[in-house]
Design a protein around this motif. Sequence first.
Motif, mmCIF file in Angstrom:
data_model
loop_
_atom_site.group_PDB
_atom_site.id
_atom_site.type_symbol
_atom_site.label_atom_id
_atom_site.label_comp_id
_atom_site.label_asym_id
_atom_site.label_seq_id
_atom_site.Cartn_x
_atom_site.Cartn_y
_atom_site.Cartn_z
ATOM 1 N N ARG A 1 1.006 -1.448 0.134
ATOM 2 C CA ARG A 1 -0.334 -0.422 0.335
ATOM 3 C C ARG A 1 0.619 1.372 -0.181
ATOM 4 N NH1 ARG A 1 -5.287 -2.364 -0.922
ATOM 5 N NH2 ARG A 1 -5.667 -3.040 -0.243
ATOM 6 N N PRO A 2 0.438 2.469 -0.486
ATOM 7 C CA PRO A 2 1.413 3.731 -0.879
ATOM 8 C C PRO A 2 1.691 3.947 0.161
ATOM 9 C CG PRO A 2 0.018 3.581 -2.759
ATOM 10 C CD PRO A 2 -0.418 2.350 -1.676
ATOM 11 N N ARG A 3 0.647 3.966 0.931
ATOM 12 C CA ARG A 3 0.241 4.869 2.302
ATOM 13 C C ARG A 3 1.514 4.173 3.362
ATOM 14 N NH1 ARG A 3 -3.052 6.466 -0.237
ATOM 15 N NH2 ARG A 3 -4.002 8.613 -0.092
ATOM 16 N N THR A 4 1.343 2.800 2.976
ATOM 17 C CA THR A 4 2.380 2.043 4.178
ATOM 18 C C THR A 4 3.862 1.950 4.065
ATOM 19 O OG1 THR A 4 0.169 0.131 4.330
ATOM 20 C CG2 THR A 4 2.290 -0.485 5.246
ATOM 21 N N VAL A 5 3.619 2.707 2.652
ATOM 22 C CA VAL A 5 4.965 2.758 2.576
ATOM 23 C C VAL A 5 5.223 4.060 2.993
ATOM 24 C CG1 VAL A 5 6.658 3.069 0.509
ATOM 25 C CG2 VAL A 5 5.117 1.276 0.322
ATOM 26 N N LYS A 6 4.774 5.192 2.684
ATOM 27 C CA LYS A 6 4.975 6.258 3.064
ATOM 28 C C LYS A 6 5.516 6.197 5.083
ATOM 29 C CE LYS A 6 2.462 9.124 0.198
ATOM 30 N NZ LYS A 6 1.400 9.993 0.348
ATOM 31 N N THR B 1 10.610 1.002 10.059
ATOM 32 C CA THR B 1 9.290 -0.313 10.142
ATOM 33 C C THR B 1 9.108 -1.044 9.340
ATOM 34 O OG1 THR B 1 7.627 1.084 10.583
ATOM 35 C CG2 THR B 1 8.687 1.518 12.443
ATOM 36 N N SER B 2 9.107 -2.226 9.154
ATOM 37 C CA SER B 2 8.739 -3.163 8.577
ATOM 38 C C SER B 2 7.232 -2.945 8.141
ATOM 39 C CB SER B 2 9.196 -4.644 9.542
ATOM 40 O OG SER B 2 8.855 -5.270 10.403
ATOM 41 N N THR B 3 7.451 -3.240 7.072
ATOM 42 C CA THR B 3 5.612 -3.052 6.656
ATOM 43 C C THR B 3 4.644 -4.297 7.871
ATOM 44 O OG1 THR B 3 5.684 -3.210 4.808
ATOM 45 C CG2 THR B 3 3.723 -3.447 5.351
ATOM 46 N N ASN B 4 5.255 -4.970 8.157
ATOM 47 C CA ASN B 4 4.431 -6.062 9.502
ATOM 48 C C ASN B 4 4.666 -5.641 10.616
ATOM 49 O OD1 ASN B 4 4.013 -8.485 7.345
ATOM 50 N ND2 ASN B 4 5.818 -8.984 7.442
ATOM 51 N N LYS B 5 5.259 -5.050 11.150
ATOM 52 C CA LYS B 5 5.476 -4.646 12.671
ATOM 53 C C LYS B 5 4.274 -3.362 12.332
ATOM 54 C CE LYS B 5 8.312 -2.377 15.757
ATOM 55 N NZ LYS B 5 9.724 -2.038 15.847
ATOM 56 N N HIS B 6 4.545 -2.962 11.470
ATOM 57 C CA HIS B 6 3.082 -1.743 11.681
ATOM 58 C C HIS B 6 1.892 -2.660 11.042
ATOM 59 C CE1 HIS B 6 1.338 1.816 10.225
ATOM 60 N NE2 HIS B 6 0.371 1.483 9.667
ATOM 61 N N TRP B 7 1.900 -2.989 10.577
ATOM 62 C CA TRP B 7 0.277 -3.395 10.681
ATOM 63 C C TRP B 7 0.071 -4.330 11.161
ATOM 64 C CZ3 TRP B 7 -3.036 -1.811 7.953
ATOM 65 C CH2 TRP B 7 -2.544 -1.282 6.168
ATOM 66 N N SER B 8 0.523 -5.275 12.364
ATOM 67 C CA SER B 8 0.373 -5.368 13.844
ATOM 68 C C SER B 8 0.440 -4.822 14.686
ATOM 69 C CB SER B 8 1.985 -5.979 14.321
ATOM 70 O OG SER B 8 2.202 -7.542 13.585
ATOM 71 N N SER B 9 0.971 -3.493 14.602
ATOM 72 C CA SER B 9 0.949 -2.304 15.779
ATOM 73 C C SER B 9 -1.122 -2.047 15.773
ATOM 74 C CB SER B 9 1.785 -1.470 15.825
ATOM 75 O OG SER B 9 1.590 -0.246 13.832
ATOM 76 N N LEU B 10 -1.249 -2.329 14.524
ATOM 77 C CA LEU B 10 -2.708 -1.582 15.006
ATOM 78 C C LEU B 10 -3.498 -2.890 15.512
ATOM 79 C CD1 LEU B 10 -3.430 -0.294 10.733
ATOM 80 C CD2 LEU B 10 -2.946 1.143 13.181
ATOM 81 N N ARG B 11 -2.639 -4.110 15.412
ATOM 82 C CA ARG B 11 -3.953 -4.468 16.491
ATOM 83 C C ARG B 11 -3.510 -4.916 18.587
ATOM 84 N NH1 ARG B 11 -2.643 -8.419 12.195
ATOM 85 N NH2 ARG B 11 -0.676 -9.531 13.706
ATOM 86 N N LYS B 12 -2.729 -2.844 18.571
ATOM 87 C CA LYS B 12 -2.905 -2.969 20.009
ATOM 88 C C LYS B 12 -4.353 -2.447 20.819
ATOM 89 C CE LYS B 12 2.557 -2.513 18.948
ATOM 90 N NZ LYS B 12 3.269 -2.545 19.731
ATOM 91 N N LYS B 13 -4.517 -2.988 20.525
ATOM 92 C CA LYS B 13 -6.231 -2.455 21.639
ATOM 93 C C LYS B 13 -6.410 -1.483 23.036
ATOM 94 C CE LYS B 13 -8.229 -6.677 19.678
ATOM 95 N NZ LYS B 13 -9.243 -7.661 20.117
ATOM 96 N N ASP B 14 -4.830 -2.183 23.577
ATOM 97 C CA ASP B 14 -4.766 -1.426 24.948
ATOM 98 C C ASP B 14 -3.924 -0.370 24.576
ATOM 99 O OD1 ASP B 14 -2.055 -2.637 23.610
ATOM 100 O OD2 ASP B 14 -1.677 -2.199 25.912
ATOM 101 N N LEU B 15 -3.880 0.215 23.004
ATOM 102 C CA LEU B 15 -3.289 2.087 23.014
ATOM 103 C C LEU B 15 -3.984 2.639 21.990
ATOM 104 C CD1 LEU B 15 0.763 0.845 22.298
ATOM 105 C CD2 LEU B 15 -0.834 2.014 24.323
ATOM 106 N N ILE B 16 -4.649 2.221 21.149
ATOM 107 C CA ILE B 16 -5.229 2.407 20.018
ATOM 108 C C ILE B 16 -7.146 1.794 20.056
ATOM 109 C CG2 ILE B 16 -5.546 2.766 16.988
ATOM 110 C CD1 ILE B 16 -2.846 1.497 17.532
ATOM 111 N N THR B 17 -7.646 3.122 20.359
ATOM 112 C CA THR B 17 -9.510 2.266 20.522
ATOM 113 C C THR B 17 -9.645 2.096 19.556
ATOM 114 O OG1 THR B 17 -10.175 4.486 19.765
ATOM 115 C CG2 THR B 17 -9.328 3.982 22.544
ATOM 116 N N LYS B 18 -11.451 0.756 19.011
ATOM 117 C CA LYS B 18 -11.429 0.272 18.202
ATOM 118 C C LYS B 18 -12.272 1.372 16.968
ATOM 119 C CE LYS B 18 -15.166 -2.763 16.826
ATOM 120 N NZ LYS B 18 -16.170 -3.742 17.044
#
Length: 349
Positions: free
Chosen positions: A110-115, A122-139
Amino acid sequence: MAEATSLRKKHEDQGYILQKEPELTKAIVAALRQRKGHTAFQWVKGHQGHPLNELADELAGKAAKKRRGNCVELTIPANLNVTGARLTSMTQKLAYKAVRQMKSRETHPRPRTVKITTSESTSTNKHWSSLRKKDLITKETRQWMWTTLHDAYWIGNRWLEASMPADLQERAVCKHCNATEDMTHILFACDEPGREIVWKLLTEHWQTTGGPPIIPTWGSVLGAACVPFPNDKGARRVTMERRWTILATESAHLIWKLRCERVIGRENEPFNENEVRNRWYATLERRLDLERRYAALTEGRQRAKRLKTVDAIWTPLIQYNEDLPPNWVEKCGVLVGICKTPCRRSGQG
């Protein structure tokens, strides 16, 4: 090293499907096989003054502080390159994982993920995994970030498609700036005052807590959960990282919501400064209330840890925090005011 020695046969039989760094492990195994003599490894207890072990720790520490890793030669001679998995070792789980890996190699990033990965290293996988941190980012915020990174919102160039009528193509342009209104423009470039006020509030309150200067960008905001804040010795400052993730993601999502309300419900009439300030403080106060209630309802051994975490993250942001009682986090009836401003105060403990 165990991945390349004692577990070598298992991973080779499975085609390295479950390996996190298969190319690196395969290159190490190939390099060992190229040696003419027998190679043996001896375990050495760490931090006991062994010169080579101390040197390895020193080199590892220097490498961890680098913004970008070194390029490693992973070319494997054809006669030593083991490919595929043995049928006798194949399971449904391995087959499914292998198919997913092949599909992911065919998918363009994804172009935005590349940005994000480019600006924060950071790696793309690490970024996508970070979105699943429920205690940091609300649903709600997590869903907005996921949709944004997949370019799924109908904004900007999406309105300029050939099938669009001329009157609808006008929606592609920002009424304040006469520029294409994509998400980059909405979050980081629009002249509409609400956006600038939100980022100004974020910067002021972040620096009030002792945070280092940081500019809101694709990487630092949409990749907030991956932004490191090391101390002088290179160790992570986890509390500061969590605080930045909460402030940055909530602020960015608020800018998007204000934009939608302005365009859809206010006929592009901008919000005044007090309206934006009050909305920002209200957003953080709701988030703080959610954090406190979640911590207070946590059971078992994690309760004390969770209460301490909320205290560490939010206390520097609380107005008159020196007057807060020791157990203010778990007493959810106590009202607190977000950080050091005469514009909004909801009380004090």
